[in-house]
Write a protein that holds these residues in place. Structure first.
Motif, PDB file in Angstrom:
ATOM      1  N   MET A 152       0.577  -1.371   0.075  1.00  0.00           N
ATOM      2  CA  MET A 152       0.061   0.171   0.088  1.00  0.00           C
ATOM      3  C   MET A 152       0.541   1.149   0.292  1.00  0.00           C
ATOM      4  O   MET A 152       0.241   2.414   0.631  1.00  0.00           O
ATOM      5  N   ARG A 153       1.974   1.518  -0.379  1.00  0.00           N
ATOM      6  CA  ARG A 153       3.087   2.286  -0.388  1.00  0.00           C
ATOM      7  C   ARG A 153       3.631   2.562  -2.138  1.00  0.00           C
ATOM      8  O   ARG A 153       3.227   1.641  -3.445  1.00  0.00           O
ATOM      9  N   ILE A 154       3.272   4.040  -2.627  1.00  0.00           N
ATOM     10  CA  ILE A 154       3.957   4.631  -3.751  1.00  0.00           C
ATOM     11  C   ILE A 154       5.207   4.216  -3.835  1.00  0.00           C
ATOM     12  O   ILE A 154       6.213   4.816  -3.049  1.00  0.00           O
ATOM     13  N   LEU A 155       5.711   3.576  -4.806  1.00  0.00           N
ATOM     14  CA  LEU A 155       7.383   3.394  -5.017  1.00  0.00           C
ATOM     15  C   LEU A 155       7.713   4.691  -5.412  1.00  0.00           C
ATOM     16  O   LEU A 155       6.630   5.483  -6.690  1.00  0.00           O
ATOM     17  N   SER A 156       9.430   5.213  -4.898  1.00  0.00           N
ATOM     18  CA  SER A 156       9.315   6.073  -4.876  1.00  0.00           C
ATOM     19  C   SER A 156      10.569   5.768  -6.628  1.00  0.00           C
ATOM     20  O   SER A 156      10.641   5.239  -6.606  1.00  0.00           O
ATOM     21  N   PRO A 157      10.697   7.080  -7.395  1.00  0.00           N
ATOM     22  CA  PRO A 157      11.038   7.649  -8.174  1.00  0.00           C
ATOM     23  C   PRO A 157      12.778   6.631  -8.654  1.00  0.00           C
ATOM     24  O   PRO A 157      12.887   5.720  -9.220  1.00  0.00           O
ATOM     25  N   ASP A 158      13.214   6.386  -7.557  1.00  0.00           N
ATOM     26  CA  ASP A 158      14.986   6.112  -7.206  1.00  0.00           C
ATOM     27  C   ASP A 158      14.496   4.773  -6.932  1.00  0.00           C
ATOM     28  O   ASP A 158      15.558   3.614  -7.511  1.00  0.00           O
ATOM     29  N   PHE A 159      13.370   4.161  -6.953  1.00  0.00           N
ATOM     30  CA  PHE A 159      13.623   2.976  -6.075  1.00  0.00           C
ATOM     31  C   PHE A 159      13.219   2.165  -7.380  1.00  0.00           C
ATOM     32  O   PHE A 159      13.817   1.413  -8.183  1.00  0.00           O
ATOM     33  N   ILE A 160      12.322   2.439  -8.738  1.00  0.00           N
ATOM     34  CA  ILE A 160      11.597   1.808  -9.510  1.00  0.00           C
ATOM     35  C   ILE A 160      12.737   1.935 -10.603  1.00  0.00           C
ATOM     36  O   ILE A 160      13.194   0.857 -11.395  1.00  0.00           O
ATOM     37  N   ARG A 161      13.847   3.137 -10.864  1.00  0.00           N
ATOM     38  CA  ARG A 161      14.684   3.295 -11.397  1.00  0.00           C
ATOM     39  C   ARG A 161      15.571   2.049 -11.265  1.00  0.00           C
ATOM     40  O   ARG A 161      16.255   1.346 -11.969  1.00  0.00           O
ATOM     41  N   LEU A 162      15.673   1.437 -10.245  1.00  0.00           N
ATOM     42  CA  LEU A 162      16.991   0.647  -9.184  1.00  0.00           C
ATOM     43  C   LEU A 162      16.511  -0.940  -9.953  1.00  0.00           C
ATOM     44  O   LEU A 162      16.798  -1.717 -10.393  1.00  0.00           O
ATOM     45  N   PHE A 163      14.884  -1.011  -9.653  1.00  0.00           N
ATOM     46  CA  PHE A 163      14.457  -1.867 -10.934  1.00  0.00           C
ATOM     47  C   PHE A 163      14.147  -1.984 -12.349  1.00  0.00           C
ATOM     48  O   PHE A 163      12.565  -2.915 -12.028  1.00  0.00           O
ATOM     49  N   GLN A 164      14.520  -1.739 -12.284  1.00  0.00           N
ATOM     50  CA  GLN A 164      13.598  -0.887 -14.291  1.00  0.00           C
ATOM     51  C   GLN A 164      13.407  -2.223 -14.411  1.00  0.00           C
ATOM     52  O   GLN A 164      14.381  -3.545 -15.141  1.00  0.00           O
ATOM     53  N   GLY A 165      11.866  -2.519 -15.526  1.00  0.00           N
ATOM     54  CA  GLY A 165      11.491  -3.887 -15.791  1.00  0.00           C
ATOM     55  C   GLY A 165      11.253  -4.672 -15.004  1.00  0.00           C
ATOM     56  O   GLY A 165      11.550  -6.043 -15.549  1.00  0.00           O
ATOM     57  N   ARG A 166      11.230  -4.592 -13.809  1.00  0.00           N
ATOM     58  CA  ARG A 166      11.582  -5.667 -12.865  1.00  0.00           C
ATOM     59  C   ARG A 166      10.787  -6.314 -11.535  1.00  0.00           C
ATOM     60  O   ARG A 166      10.865  -5.894 -10.754  1.00  0.00           O
ATOM     61  N   ILE A 167       9.872  -4.599 -12.141  1.00  0.00           N
ATOM     62  CA  ILE A 167       8.871  -5.360 -10.725  1.00  0.00           C
ATOM     63  C   ILE A 167       7.344  -4.982 -11.155  1.00  0.00           C
ATOM     64  O   ILE A 167       6.960  -4.385 -12.314  1.00  0.00           O
ATOM     65  N   LEU A 168       7.006  -6.230 -10.881  1.00  0.00           N
ATOM     66  CA  LEU A 168       4.741  -6.424 -10.988  1.00  0.00           C
ATOM     67  C   LEU A 168       3.883  -6.025 -10.180  1.00  0.00           C
ATOM     68  O   LEU A 168       4.669  -6.296  -8.850  1.00  0.00           O
ATOM     69  N   ASN A 169       3.018  -5.864 -10.365  1.00  0.00           N
ATOM     70  CA  ASN A 169       1.721  -5.222  -9.280  1.00  0.00           C
ATOM     71  C   ASN A 169       0.891  -6.139  -9.923  1.00  0.00           C
ATOM     72  O   ASN A 169       0.589  -6.426 -10.732  1.00  0.00           O
TER      73      ASN A 169
END
Ligand code: GRF
Length: 204
Positions: A94-111
């Protein structure tokens, strides 16, 4: 990659039924992967308890102990990196991810989201569907980008909305389909059977 497949890190905040459905498919051998760590922002998340019962590594990261969302996400990212996860699966996180986190796992996060995106993003998707009066809703597994439920879609499944549906009844029927959809999407991604082209994913 180890003999039992690639590594998944789970992020959850609540009940954890999607996490349990994924763990069950791994245990049955349907999904060749292993869950290396389950991380939660809620100490008392039911899903965290379920993970302990599955004898998995669990970590509670206290949002109050971090000055900002970016700092909190940095701590979570370090844990996932320490466990060398290949894929991060949000399962009722239930949290919005920060841009840095999304960049760190670019293309490797599913929801997984309980509606047919792009309809009804955000909270209370099933209530939104009922209030809008759609005849069909469903669930979506998508890659996470920096919007809210906006990333490229991997799989979707439709669920009819019935005339006498309540939010609870519709949520329950959608959830049953979520449990069968998420592991299939994870399998497609881990086995590199899909490609991301712009905002679309295609089967290779
Ligand atoms: C699910 O409906 C999922 O689609 C949404 O949050 C809910 C999580 O349920 N993102 P659970 O914790 O997996 O039971």
């Amino acid at each position: 990659m180890s003999a039992d497949g690639q590594s998944i890190g789970i992020l959850l905040s609540g009940r954890g039924s999607n996490f349990c459905a994924i763990a069950d498919r791994i245990a049955k051998g349907d999904l060749k992967a292993h869950i290396d760590v389950v991380v939660s922002d809620k100490a008392d998340a039911r899903g965290l308890q379920a993970a302990r019962e599955h004898h998995l590594a669990t970590v509670f990261v206290d949002p109050k102990a971090h000055a900002s969302r970016a700092e909190f996400d940095h701590a979570v990212g370090r844990i996932l990196q320490d466990h060398a996860v290949d894929l991060v699966c949000l399962a009722g996180y239930m949290r919005i991810l920060s841009p840095d986190f999304i960049r760190l796992f670019q293309g490797r996060i599913l929801n997984i989201h309980p509606a047919l995106l792009p309809a009804f993003p955000g909270l209370h998707a099933q209530r939104q569907a009922l209030e809008h009066g759609v005849k069909v809703s469903g669930c979506t597994v998508h890659f996470v980008d920096d919007g809210v439920d906006t990333g490229p879609i991997v799989l979707q499944e439709a669920v009819p909305v019935l005339d006498d549906d309540t939010e609870e009844a519709l949520s329950k029927r959608i959830l049953a389909r979520e449990h069968d959809l998420y592991w299939r999407a994870i399998d497609l991604v881990l086995s590199k059977k899909i490609a991301i082209e712009g905002h679309r994913t295609t089967h290779r």
